[in-house]
Design a protein around this motif. Sequence first.
Motif, PDB file in Angstrom:
ATOM      1  N   ILE A   1      48.048 -23.569  28.174  1.00 36.64           N
ATOM      2  CA  ILE A   1      48.967 -23.883  27.080  1.00 36.64           C
ATOM      3  C   ILE A   1      50.238 -24.443  27.724  1.00 36.64           C
ATOM      4  N   ASP A   2      50.687 -25.594  27.237  1.00 34.44           N
ATOM      5  CA  ASP A   2      51.855 -26.185  27.876  1.00 34.44           C
ATOM      6  C   ASP A   2      53.029 -26.441  26.928  1.00 34.44           C
ATOM      7  N   LYS A   3      52.833 -26.292  25.639  1.00 33.35           N
ATOM      8  CA  LYS A   3      53.921 -26.504  24.687  1.00 33.35           C
ATOM      9  C   LYS A   3      54.660 -25.177  24.471  1.00 33.35           C
ATOM     10  N   HIS A   4      55.984 -25.279  24.443  1.00 36.29           N
ATOM     11  CA  HIS A   4      56.850 -24.102  24.383  1.00 36.29           C
ATOM     12  C   HIS A   4      56.490 -23.184  23.203  1.00 36.29           C
ATOM     13  N   LYS A   5      56.467 -23.733  21.992  1.00 33.94           N
ATOM     14  CA  LYS A   5      56.197 -22.908  20.816  1.00 33.94           C
ATOM     15  C   LYS A   5      54.796 -22.307  20.877  1.00 33.94           C
ATOM     16  N   MET A   6      53.850 -23.062  21.384  1.00 38.43           N
ATOM     17  CA  MET A   6      52.478 -22.542  21.481  1.00 38.43           C
ATOM     18  C   MET A   6      52.399 -21.377  22.468  1.00 38.43           C
ATOM     19  N   ILE A   7      53.157 -21.445  23.555  1.00 42.10           N
ATOM     20  CA  ILE A   7      53.202 -20.334  24.518  1.00 42.10           C
ATOM     21  C   ILE A   7      53.787 -19.097  23.843  1.00 42.10           C
TER      22      ILE A   7
ATOM     23  N   ASP B   1      53.931 -18.369  20.615  1.00 44.18           N
ATOM     24  CA  ASP B   1      52.982 -17.853  19.625  1.00 44.18           C
ATOM     25  C   ASP B   1      51.829 -17.114  20.297  1.00 44.18           C
ATOM     26  N   PHE B   2      51.296 -17.664  21.386  1.00 45.76           N
ATOM     27  CA  PHE B   2      50.205 -17.040  22.131  1.00 45.76           C
ATOM     28  C   PHE B   2      50.620 -15.653  22.643  1.00 45.76           C
TER      29      PHE B   2
ATOM     30  N   LYS C   1      51.140 -13.195  19.634  1.00 46.96           N
ATOM     31  CA  LYS C   1      49.899 -12.832  18.916  1.00 46.96           C
ATOM     32  C   LYS C   1      48.906 -12.086  19.808  1.00 46.96           C
TER      33      LYS C   1
END
Length: 176
Positions: free
Chosen positions: A25-31, A33-34, A37
């Motif tokens: 995962i490389d996008k800030h928000k996705m990190i 959220d990951f 969660k």
Amino acid sequence: MEKGLLEKTGKSLKQWVEVVKIAKIDKHKMIIDFLKKEHGFTHGYANFVALKARKSDAASIDDQDLLYAQYKNKEALKPIYEKLVDEIEKFGADVTKTPKKDSVSMIRKKQFALVKPATKTRIDLGLKLKGKPVDARLQASGPFGTMCTHRVLLSEISDVDDELIDWLREAYEAAV
């Protein structure tokens, strides 16, 4: 944050950065959220790990690169910054200069000044001078909010005069 992360999760920052890399995962928000969660992180710790994993926080950037970026297209202001640093370093060997993305904090035990190239023609110097009245030159903190109590606008190297140095010294001496 790093110590708290280890205490709360049992894993070091390095280990969490590796978890993020393995997850690809490389996008800030996705990190964020990951981590929230899948691993029950609070937003603060998730953001901290995301910044470190992406090497996008100021601490992941070399101090000279931070300064270069601050004064890019504002080169005329750099001599004012250098004069401020020269004067502040005369106060004592206990001053730490901490460059950030848009400013440099001057710290003794506490931050006592903040140097920010605000525009192409002006540096805003934030000072912590509790109880000192404001005037035309020593203004209220303005955009610095609670980080500083006062602000001085600097456009020329001659603005770093005896009066300003006295204010800097007063802020330095109170930062214990």
